[in-house]
Design a protein around this motif. Structure first.
Motif, PDB file in Angstrom:
ATOM      1  N   VAL A   1     -10.837  28.401  -0.322  1.00 36.44           N
ATOM      2  CA  VAL A   1     -10.945  26.967  -1.543  1.00 36.44           C
ATOM      3  C   VAL A   1     -11.481  27.767  -3.142  1.00 36.44           C
ATOM      4  O   VAL A   1     -10.956  27.219  -4.026  1.00 36.44           O
ATOM      5  CB  VAL A   1     -13.065  26.698  -1.111  1.00 36.44           C
TER       6      VAL A   1
ATOM      7  N   GLU B   1      -6.629  20.523  -1.676  1.00 29.99           N
ATOM      8  CA  GLU B   1      -7.212  19.545  -0.897  1.00 29.99           C
ATOM      9  C   GLU B   1      -8.025  19.739   0.734  1.00 29.99           C
ATOM     10  O   GLU B   1      -8.492  19.710   1.015  1.00 29.99           O
ATOM     11  CB  GLU B   1      -7.467  18.175  -0.865  1.00 29.99           C
TER      12      GLU B   1
ATOM     13  N   ARG C   1     -10.492  22.725   0.938  1.00 34.79           N
ATOM     14  CA  ARG C   1     -12.342  21.955   0.646  1.00 34.79           C
ATOM     15  C   ARG C   1     -12.350  21.965   2.630  1.00 34.79           C
ATOM     16  O   ARG C   1     -12.843  21.185   2.402  1.00 34.79           O
ATOM     17  CB  ARG C   1     -12.166  21.745  -0.670  1.00 34.79           C
TER      18      ARG C   1
ATOM     19  N   LEU D   1     -15.378  19.196   1.217  1.00 35.51           N
ATOM     20  CA  LEU D   1     -16.320  19.793  -0.368  1.00 35.51           C
ATOM     21  C   LEU D   1     -15.539  18.880  -1.216  1.00 35.51           C
ATOM     22  O   LEU D   1     -14.387  18.497  -1.613  1.00 35.51           O
ATOM     23  CB  LEU D   1     -15.737  21.300  -0.724  1.00 35.51           C
TER      24      LEU D   1
END
Length: 360
Positions: free
Chosen positions: A65, A72, A75, A109
């Motif tokens: 991350v 993306e 995450r 996330l």
């Protein structure tokens, strides 16, 4: 292309530093303590070796991350994946602690509103705690693995049972040799010599049995036996080998079971006394004679009856070299007697000899 990649790496470093600087000290310490507690509970629940494997996997997920903030796919953590299905609840709790939101088996996330990218500060702090945990326990895990491997190899070895006779012999040898309780071990040396003679006698033996051993290591007359002195410092014993003492046993003299003694022969006593007196007299004579050199710091007057020569050392320092000799003073040549002519005088500021009207 290379410059663009270098620019992106530099931007990512600056972004991480900026994110950590906005994280307050209190919030940082609270987050670190929470992650440490979760890691400790993980170790207690599944063991150190299994916990290390899972923590390393979590560390890889979090580092993906921070190294790819704009991607993306990094995450998202899907715990339904076969490689992630065995993650412990404590590790999943760490994911939610650093900002992941849970939706059944998917942890995501999300980027906050009005933000171009996520704030990686909490993830960076978690990575720091995890790295410390791995460093502290890496050597312990290696030790446990090595021990388990040794145990497995030892279990596969076919070691026959030791014969009973061999065990008995080993036990007998481990106990050591048996010491006779009636033996007296005497370590003896002559005064002034370093060589030690070890002899063994019975505790009921009389002191007279020591004489043959003394004759083997020294020469003395039978008439001088009473003047031979035996000293044992540990027993506080100092005796002469008189006929009465020779009839005493080693046990009665408290020289049992072992003792260190020093033998002083009559010839040694006289020689020792003579040498000590001679050496002391010689040392006293050496103190009173000889040439000396004295160095003093200070300012001296040239007319202060100094016997030595004054040497200017510079900087206001005069060195006095005293070459006087007490023997020379004692052996001064006597002046000839000239039937009362002349006399010896000594003034306050200088010493000289006057004979008649002439100064020698």
């Amino acid at each position: 292309m290379a410059k663009k990649q270098e620019f992106e790496e530099l931007s990512a470093k600056i972004l991480k530093l900026a994110a950590l600087s906005q994280f307050s000290f209190a919030a940082r310490e609270k987050l670190q303590n929470n992650i440490k507690k979760l890691l400790s509970s993980l170790t207690e629940s599944i063991g150190m070796e299994a916990a290390m494997d899972q923590v390393q996997l979590l560390r890889k997920l979090l580092s993906n991350v921070t190294n790819n903030l704009s991607e993306e796919k990094f995450r998202k953590v899907n715990t339904a994946h076969p490689k992630l299905a065995h993650l412990s609840p404590a590790l999943l709790k760490i994911l939610t602690t650093v900002g992941f939101s849970r939706s059944e088996t998917l942890y995501t996330l999300k980027i906050p509103e009005n933000a171009a990218m996520i704030n990686p500060a909490s993830i960076l702090i978690a990575i720091g705690v995890i790295d410390k945990y791995l460093d502290e326990n890496r050597y312990l895990v290696a030790k446990l693995k090595r021990q388990a491997k040794d145990d497995a190899l030892r279990a596969n070895l076919d070691i026959p049972d030791q014969p009973e006779t061999t065990k008995a012999e080993a036990q007998k040898s481990s106990k050591g040799s048996v010491i006779d309780p009636n033996i007296v071990q005497l370590k003896m040396r002559l005064q002034g010599l370093k060589k030690v003679h070890t002899i063994e006698l019975q505790k009921s033996s009389e002191l007279s049995e020591l004489l043959p051993y003394l004759r083997n290591i020294s020469d003395f007359d039978d008439n001088d036996v009473a003047e031979i002195q035996l000293t044992c410092a540990a027993k506080r014993l100092v005796i002469n080998l008189t006929p009465e003492m020779l009839r005493q046993t080693f046990e009665e003299l408290k020289l049992y079971p072992a003792a260190n003694v020093v033998i002083k022969l009559p010839s040694m006593q006289s020689a020792t006394d003579t040498n000590s007196l001679t050496e002391r007299a010689k040392a006293n004579r050496e103190k009173r004679k000889g040439s000396h050199t004295m160095a003093s710091v200070g300012i001296y007057s040239t007319e202060d009856n100094a016997k030595g020569e004054l040497i200017d050392g510079g900087g206001g320092v005069l060195w006095e070299q005293d070459v006087s000799d007490t023997e020379d003073e004692d052996n001064k040549a006597e002046l000839p007697e000239n039937e009362g002519e002349g006399e010896i005088t000594k003034s306050a500021d200088e010493s000289h000899i006057v004979t008649g009207n002439e100064e020698l």
